[in-house]
Scaffold this active site. Structure first.
Site, PDB file in Angstrom:
ATOM      1  N   ARG A   1      -3.149   6.592   0.383  1.00  0.00           N
ATOM      2  CA  ARG A   1      -3.877   8.436   0.961  1.00  0.00           C
ATOM      3  C   ARG A   1      -2.794   9.242   1.993  1.00  0.00           C
ATOM      4  NH1 ARG A   1      -9.280   6.453   3.445  1.00  0.00           N
ATOM      5  NH2 ARG A   1      -8.199   4.230   4.035  1.00  0.00           N
TER       6      ARG A   1
ATOM      7  N   TYR B   1     -15.335 -12.081   0.839  1.00  0.00           N
ATOM      8  CA  TYR B   1     -15.694 -11.232   0.608  1.00  0.00           C
ATOM      9  C   TYR B   1     -17.123 -11.189  -0.037  1.00  0.00           C
ATOM     10  CZ  TYR B   1     -12.316  -7.968   2.134  1.00  0.00           C
ATOM     11  OH  TYR B   1     -10.928  -7.249   2.668  1.00  0.00           O
TER      12      TYR B   1
ATOM     13  N   ASP C   1      -6.890  -3.348  -6.913  1.00  0.00           N
ATOM     14  CA  ASP C   1      -8.024  -3.665  -5.987  1.00  0.00           C
ATOM     15  C   ASP C   1      -7.824  -5.521  -5.721  1.00  0.00           C
ATOM     16  OD1 ASP C   1      -9.738  -4.527  -4.062  1.00  0.00           O
ATOM     17  OD2 ASP C   1      -8.916  -2.654  -3.520  1.00  0.00           O
TER      18      ASP C   1
ATOM     19  N   ARG D   1       0.556  -1.213   0.530  1.00  0.00           N
ATOM     20  CA  ARG D   1      -0.305   0.007   0.101  1.00  0.00           C
ATOM     21  C   ARG D   1       0.989   1.532   0.027  1.00  0.00           C
ATOM     22  NH1 ARG D   1      -3.756  -0.543   4.675  1.00  0.00           N
ATOM     23  NH2 ARG D   1      -4.289  -2.874   3.912  1.00  0.00           N
TER      24      ARG D   1
END
Length: 347
Positions: free
Chosen positions: A28, A150, A74, A24
């Protein structure tokens, strides 16, 4: 294709200091990432817009000079490409239209995968062309069990009770879903290799919720099948496995016939890994991401401790999980400096 410290380490070469990249690393915590993200309505649209995916993949390389880039995408692009509805809620994470009955599997199809994910492969082509030759480019995918979590839960979960109940109580139908995901992930990773990635990482983020026998059946075995299937198409592609939170069961993944490296989460001790894993397989890890938030003397002590334990063997420096949004970029620069200037003492 690139050459360089990262790929040569996977091939068995030793360097004075190990290669370094971070899971990652495009994210952000970087203001330049947030600026690009603000121009896109949804997260999946962001992943499927090649020029933006290329830009954010390159940002941490420009800033920190990591030895590897990982394409911005992703793991849930695979269920999306298979035909399951996937979206991301701001502040809540991924949401999926949950599978509740095996009959719903009939709506899932690999047929559309290559076309649906063409923007990801285009981003890879453009990124590889823009990267320095010595910087490796990694592709990735979610491992089948994590994707199934998921797909059946419809989101993340505290206990993954729905997926485990299905796997334990109806292993035949659960196995059909796993088989579809094995084939789909092989397709997706193979397409990434053909587009220009130098290696791939398999993320089994929720492997640690399974007990040992089920772990072998639903996590390790599908990952080995993926590595085998991928190598049938691309014999020399390196495969890195990340079975998160499996503890001492990491010994099961010590499979150099299938994986070129084993990525370690923070819960695995560096001393134990040096003794039990590293003599058999290259290891990657495993700094606590919150230590990267703390920075300063604490970060330096912990990074040097990991280097002192693992830096004498086949090793890639990374985190035990992904960079968190509150990480100061200057602490990432500090970490890279620590790794690059480390002087190994006597083992």
């Amino acid at each position: 294709m690139s050459s360089g410290k990262f790929l040569e380490t996977l091939a068995g070469r030793r360097f004075a200091t190990p290669p370094v990249w971070l899971m990652r690393q495009a994210g952000r915590y970087l203001p330049e990432y947030r600026a690009v993200r603000a121009t896109t309505r949804s997260f999946l649209e962001f992943c499927y817009t090649p020029d933006k995916a290329v830009e954010v993949t390159l940002q941490p390389i420009r800033r920190f000079g990591f030895d590897a880039a990982i394409i911005f995408s992703d793991i849930l692009v695979v269920p999306d490409a298979l035909g399951q509805k996937v979206w991301f809620e701001e502040g809540e994470g991924p949401k999926l239209e949950a599978l509740t009955d095996p009959a719903q599997f009939a709506r899932l199809s690999r047929a559309r995968l290559a076309d649906h994910l063409a923007p990801v492969y285009e981003a890879i082509r453009q990124t590889r062309a823009a990267l320095p030759r010595e910087t490796a480019l990694l592709g990735f995918a979610g491992a089948p069990f994590t994707l199934a979590c998921y797909m059946i839960e419809g989101s993340g979960s505290r206990d993954f009770a729905k997926v485990k109940k299905w796997a334990y109580g109806h292993p035949e139908s659960f196995g059909l879903l796993i088989d579809l995901l094995v084939e789909s992930v092989v397709d997706h990773l193979s397409n990434q290799v053909e587009a220009g990635v130098d290696g791939v990482q398999l993320f089994d983020s929720w492997a640690g919720v399974l007990p040992e026998e089920q772990l072998f059946r639903w996590s390790l075995d599908p990952m080995v099948r993926i590595a085998t299937g991928l190598r049938e198409r691309h014999p020399n592609v390196p495969v890195l496995a990340f079975p998160r939170a499996v503890g001492p069961a990491a010994l099961m993944y010590r499979r150099p016939d299938s994986f070129n490296a084993l990525s370690l989460d923070t819960g695995i001790g560096a001393h134990w890994a040096a003794k039990e894993l590293q003599p058999h397989i290259c290891v990657q890890g495993n700094l606590d991401p919150i230590m990267l938030v703390a920075g300063g003397a604490a970060l330096e002590r912990e990074a040097r401790r990991i280097l002192d334990k693992l830096g004498h063997g086949s090793f890639i420096f990374n985190l035990g999980h992904g960079v968190v949004p509150q990480t100061p970029p200057e602490h990432v620069a500090q970490l890279v400096e620590i790794v690059r200037t480390w002087k190994p003492g006597e083992p």
